[in-house]
Design a protein around this motif. Structure first.
Motif, mmCIF file in Angstrom:
data_model
loop_
_atom_site.group_PDB
_atom_site.id
_atom_site.type_symbol
_atom_site.label_atom_id
_atom_site.label_comp_id
_atom_site.label_asym_id
_atom_site.label_seq_id
_atom_site.Cartn_x
_atom_site.Cartn_y
_atom_site.Cartn_z
ATOM 1 N N VAL A 14 0.610 -1.078 -0.249
ATOM 2 C CA VAL A 14 -0.337 0.174 -0.008
ATOM 3 C C VAL A 14 0.930 1.506 -0.428
ATOM 4 O O VAL A 14 1.680 1.383 0.486
ATOM 5 N N SER A 19 7.351 -3.791 6.092
ATOM 6 C CA SER A 19 8.354 -3.199 6.024
ATOM 7 C C SER A 19 7.640 -1.390 5.564
ATOM 8 O O SER A 19 6.778 -1.552 4.668
ATOM 9 N N VAL A 20 8.593 -0.366 5.735
ATOM 10 C CA VAL A 20 7.555 0.604 6.022
ATOM 11 C C VAL A 20 8.546 1.216 5.844
ATOM 12 O O VAL A 20 9.977 1.481 5.651
ATOM 13 N N GLY A 21 8.030 2.281 4.425
ATOM 14 C CA GLY A 21 9.701 2.913 3.770
ATOM 15 C C GLY A 21 8.963 4.052 3.672
ATOM 16 O O GLY A 21 7.805 4.545 2.996
ATOM 17 N N LEU A 22 9.803 5.192 3.843
ATOM 18 C CA LEU A 22 9.750 6.375 2.884
ATOM 19 C C LEU A 22 10.219 7.042 2.216
ATOM 20 O O LEU A 22 11.831 6.182 1.879
ATOM 21 N N VAL A 81 5.778 3.357 1.404
ATOM 22 C CA VAL A 81 4.655 2.535 1.275
ATOM 23 C C VAL A 81 5.424 1.873 2.428
ATOM 24 O O VAL A 81 5.829 1.662 3.344
ATOM 25 N N VAL A 126 5.104 -2.060 2.703
ATOM 26 C CA VAL A 126 5.412 -4.174 2.242
ATOM 27 C C VAL A 126 5.229 -4.608 3.177
ATOM 28 O O VAL A 126 5.762 -4.725 4.205
ATOM 29 N N ARG A 136 14.613 -0.462 -2.011
ATOM 30 C CA ARG A 136 13.942 -1.470 -3.200
ATOM 31 C C ARG A 136 12.994 -0.577 -3.105
ATOM 32 O O ARG A 136 13.081 1.016 -3.179
ATOM 33 N N MET A 149 3.193 1.060 -8.627
ATOM 34 C CA MET A 149 1.963 0.382 -9.074
ATOM 35 C C MET A 149 1.371 0.692 -10.590
ATOM 36 O O MET A 149 1.744 1.765 -10.396
ATOM 37 N N LEU A 159 8.098 4.538 -5.611
ATOM 38 C CA LEU A 159 8.345 5.214 -4.005
ATOM 39 C C LEU A 159 9.462 3.951 -4.410
ATOM 40 O O LEU A 159 9.794 2.750 -5.271
ATOM 41 N N GLN A 160 10.885 4.405 -3.899
ATOM 42 C CA GLN A 160 12.441 4.041 -3.117
ATOM 43 C C GLN A 160 12.542 4.142 -1.914
ATOM 44 O O GLN A 160 12.393 5.621 -1.363
ATOM 45 N N TYR A 161 12.791 3.064 -1.361
ATOM 46 C CA TYR A 161 13.233 3.376 -0.061
ATOM 47 C C TYR A 161 14.249 2.714 0.887
ATOM 48 O O TYR A 161 14.759 1.110 -0.108
ATOM 49 N N GLU A 162 14.791 2.903 1.420
ATOM 50 C CA GLU A 162 16.243 2.282 2.026
ATOM 51 C C GLU A 162 16.123 1.291 2.509
ATOM 52 O O GLU A 162 14.728 1.359 3.428
ATOM 53 N N LEU A 163 15.722 0.057 2.743
ATOM 54 C CA LEU A 163 15.426 -0.960 3.305
ATOM 55 C C LEU A 163 16.376 -1.717 4.783
ATOM 56 O O LEU A 163 17.118 -0.852 4.957
#
Lengths: 99, 99
Positions: A8, A42-45, A57, A59, B5, B9, B95-99
């Motif tokens: 989401v 997994s929460v990403g900014l 996001v 995941v 990541r 969508m 969106l892209q983010y550091e895991l």
């Protein structure tokens, strides 16, 4: 990798304050710990590499769709949605799929 | 889990034919194999559990942002975007983010 994934993405409302955004992210961080029995969140900014990206996001990786549906209706999750996210979200897009 | 990541969508255009959609998904499947040297792609079609969901998600897990940026500009990727996806996509959010 097998299982069931929920993805989401949100865009904040422009008028959402930094405090509201931080509170929402912290609430998602706590939720991640709380629902570890159901699945792995997994929460990403957004890293800011592209214009027009979403802001956040989540995941969620679950063993199966039943675990995802349990998460979806779990009061620990719905509380975060109603109290922290819904008031400051402008846009939401989601998708779920079998891994 | 460390790394970088990328999540994107799509919603198809309503007039996109079944053949065009299948061709796009097959192209993404081939891309997944082709760019395995850069990162791991997971391609998902919505399971239909909720109204208003997106149609397709691609989750790309890369060792670092450099590998993601290499993927983003890689001709194997850009070819799929321009020839298969862009012509039939109504909406895209990423969106892209550091895991």
């Amino acid at each position: 990798m097998s299982g069931f994934r929920h993805v989401v993405m949100f865009r904040w409302q422009p008028e959402a304050t930094a405090e509201q955004r931080e509170a929402a992210i912290s609430a998602l961080g706590r939720l991640k710990e709380e629902v570890a029995d159901l699945g792995r969140l997994s929460v990403g900014l957004d890293a800011g590499l592209a214009e027009g990206n979403a802001d956040v996001v989540v995941v969620g990786d679950f063993p199966n769709s039943e675990a995802y549906l349990a998460y979806q209706s779990d009061p620990r999750h719905t509380k975060v949605v109603t109290e922290y996210l819904r008031p400051i979200i402008a846009e939401r897009v989601a998708l779920q799929y079998e891994l």
